[in-house]
Design an enzyme around this catalytic site. Structure first.
Site, PDB file in Angstrom:
ATOM      1  N   MET A 219       0.020  -0.469  -1.531  1.00  0.00           N
ATOM      2  CA  MET A 219      -1.090  -1.390  -2.122  1.00  0.00           C
ATOM      3  C   MET A 219      -2.553  -0.716  -1.258  1.00  0.00           C
ATOM      4  O   MET A 219      -2.478  -0.854  -0.211  1.00  0.00           O
ATOM      5  CB  MET A 219      -1.076  -2.551  -1.794  1.00  0.00           C
ATOM      6  CG  MET A 219       0.197  -3.608  -2.509  1.00  0.00           C
ATOM      7  SD  MET A 219      -0.604  -3.815  -4.433  1.00  0.00           S
ATOM      8  CE  MET A 219       1.008  -3.900  -5.078  1.00  0.00           C
ATOM      9  N   HIS A 220      -3.413  -0.426  -2.133  1.00  0.00           N
ATOM     10  CA  HIS A 220      -4.744   0.103  -1.687  1.00  0.00           C
ATOM     11  C   HIS A 220      -5.811   0.014  -2.593  1.00  0.00           C
ATOM     12  O   HIS A 220      -6.844   0.311  -2.101  1.00  0.00           O
ATOM     13  CB  HIS A 220      -4.686   1.608  -1.212  1.00  0.00           C
ATOM     14  CG  HIS A 220      -4.568   2.626  -2.400  1.00  0.00           C
ATOM     15  ND1 HIS A 220      -3.335   2.699  -3.372  1.00  0.00           N
ATOM     16  CD2 HIS A 220      -5.577   3.272  -2.880  1.00  0.00           C
ATOM     17  CE1 HIS A 220      -3.839   3.540  -4.138  1.00  0.00           C
ATOM     18  NE2 HIS A 220      -5.110   3.903  -4.101  1.00  0.00           N
ATOM     19  N   ARG A 221      -5.762  -0.754  -3.627  1.00  0.00           N
ATOM     20  CA  ARG A 221      -7.015  -0.684  -4.553  1.00  0.00           C
ATOM     21  C   ARG A 221      -7.711  -1.590  -3.951  1.00  0.00           C
ATOM     22  O   ARG A 221      -7.326  -2.777  -3.424  1.00  0.00           O
ATOM     23  CB  ARG A 221      -6.375  -0.980  -5.924  1.00  0.00           C
ATOM     24  CG  ARG A 221      -5.619   0.036  -6.574  1.00  0.00           C
ATOM     25  CD  ARG A 221      -6.372   1.164  -7.252  1.00  0.00           C
ATOM     26  NE  ARG A 221      -5.582   2.110  -7.784  1.00  0.00           N
ATOM     27  CZ  ARG A 221      -5.873   3.300  -8.204  1.00  0.00           C
ATOM     28  NH1 ARG A 221      -7.122   3.471  -8.251  1.00  0.00           N
ATOM     29  NH2 ARG A 221      -5.258   4.176  -8.859  1.00  0.00           N
TER      30      ARG A 221
END
Length: 379
Positions: A219-221
């Site tokens: 997860m990085h958005r």
């Protein structure tokens, strides 16, 4: 009339020089097949690799050069992090200096990161032709910085290399001349297929103390990790999945502090890892019962590996991973039921490569791109 001579117009002596601009970990497996194919070409092409340093963690950049057999960068701009404006401005200043000094006949950019649009802008203003690998992908969500980058880069590019058929239509709708567009397949899949024998899931499990059955998450958005409230909701869903099967999550620098502050590591079934190199990461993906992600490239890799992929986004610029792969878009509310279903299916059937592999995802995209570039430079 100006007497200025632009770098793209200058004779380079001998073979024409091609400059590859790489900035973030998704760029490296896309670039490796192109660099190698140009090096192997019958018509010699000089190459320079410019690493912008947009990703400043060693595990997110330098290790990829070693693992993928890429030549050491000729220069590392060391730009690092910052706001979009700060980072893009620093990239443009450094790239203008490099392009002016090195006089490339063609600048090749990859994907949709800030290094991509910065290089395209600088090259266009210096009258240097631009080739965009992975052109034409569209999420149609202009709140995503990547969508802005990829749209503008395509408008500035002289060669648009597309990975899937729908991208051709997107470029046509935006007025990109058909002669600029080349359907070549997916060089990221070239790298995946070339390294299949090196993805040792058991070794990764042993190295990190992972269970036999797990869900891998990334997860990085910004939409998922920038807001503490949203991050807390996401962490709650990941904890629910961890009640069903252990969750392994190599944490990207973006969002790391917010996710940890939201209690990500508080569940005994959640294994938080530092970022992994390419070989270990894909080995971990290959061994996962399912993947939960907001990444673009991982949607493609799971398509080939046959791993169920749940993409926590309202849209994707890679719809072919849904029609021809294992990918499914999910909301937060849909995530846990979808994970439960995917875990049930993987337990009963195991992983099998899709029989609907996207067209030209056959490991030969790099040579196709090199052929077009060689012909373009010759003309």
């Amino acid at each position: 009339m100006s007497d200025r001579v632009f770098p793209g117009d200058r004779p380079t002596g001998g073979h024409p020089l091609v400059a590859h601009v790489l900035g973030a970990r998704p760029n490296f497996p896309k670039a490796a097949p192109v660099i190698n194919a140009l090096a192997d070409g019958a018509i010699g092409t000089g190459q320079v690799v410019i690493h912008t340093g947009q990703h400043y963690d060693e595990r997110l950049s330098e290790i990829f050069f070693r693992e993928l057999g890429l030549p050491e960068p000729d220069v590392n701009l060391g730009v690092g992090s910052g706001t979009h404006a700060q980072q893009t401005a620093a990239l443009m200043v450094g790239l203008e200096r490099e392009f002016t000094e090195r006089s490339p006949a063609l600048v090749i950019v990859y994907g949709d990161v800030n290094s991509t649009i910065a290089a395209a802008l600088v090259a266009a203003k210096l009258h240097i032709p631009v080739a965009h690998v992975e052109a034409g992908l569209r999420s149609f969500d202009m709140t995503m910085p990547e969508e802005v980058n990829r749209r503008l880069t395509d408008q500035l590019s002289d060669l648009c290399f597309v990975t899937s058929p729908e991208a051709i239509g997107h470029l046509a709708a935006e007025g990109v001349p058909v002669e600029k567009v080349h359907f070549v397949g997916n060089p990221m899949i070239d790298t995946l297929l070339a390294n299949l024998a090196t993805f040792d899931t058991e070794a990764v499990r042993a190295a990190h103390g992972l269970p036999d059955r797990y869900v891998l998450a990334t997860m990085h958005r910004p939409a998922n990790v920038d807001s503490p409230e949203v991050a807390a909701e996401l962490v709650g869903r990941l904890h629910e999945i961890a009640d069903l099967a252990d969750v392994v999550i190599p944490l990207h620098p973006r969002g790391r502090a917010v996710l940890l502050a939201a209690g990500l590591a508080d569940h005994t079934g959640v294994h938080v890892l530092d970022p992994l190199g390419y070989i270990d990461f894909i080995a971990a993906v290959r061994g996962a019962a399912a993947v939960v992600t907001d990444s673009g490239g991982l949607q493609e890799e799971t398509t080939i590996l046959g791993v169920p992929c749940l993409t926590v986004r309202p849209n994707t610029e890679r719809p072919i991973t849904i029609t021809h792969g294992t990918n499914q878009l999910v909301t937060f509310d849909e995530l846990v039921p979808a994970a439960r279903k995917a875990l049930g299916q993987s337990a009963s059937a195991g992983h099998a490569a899709s029989d609907r592999t996207p067209p030209l995802w056959d490991g030969q995209a790099g040579p196709r791109i090199a052929e077009v570039i060689t012909r373009y430079l010759g003309d």
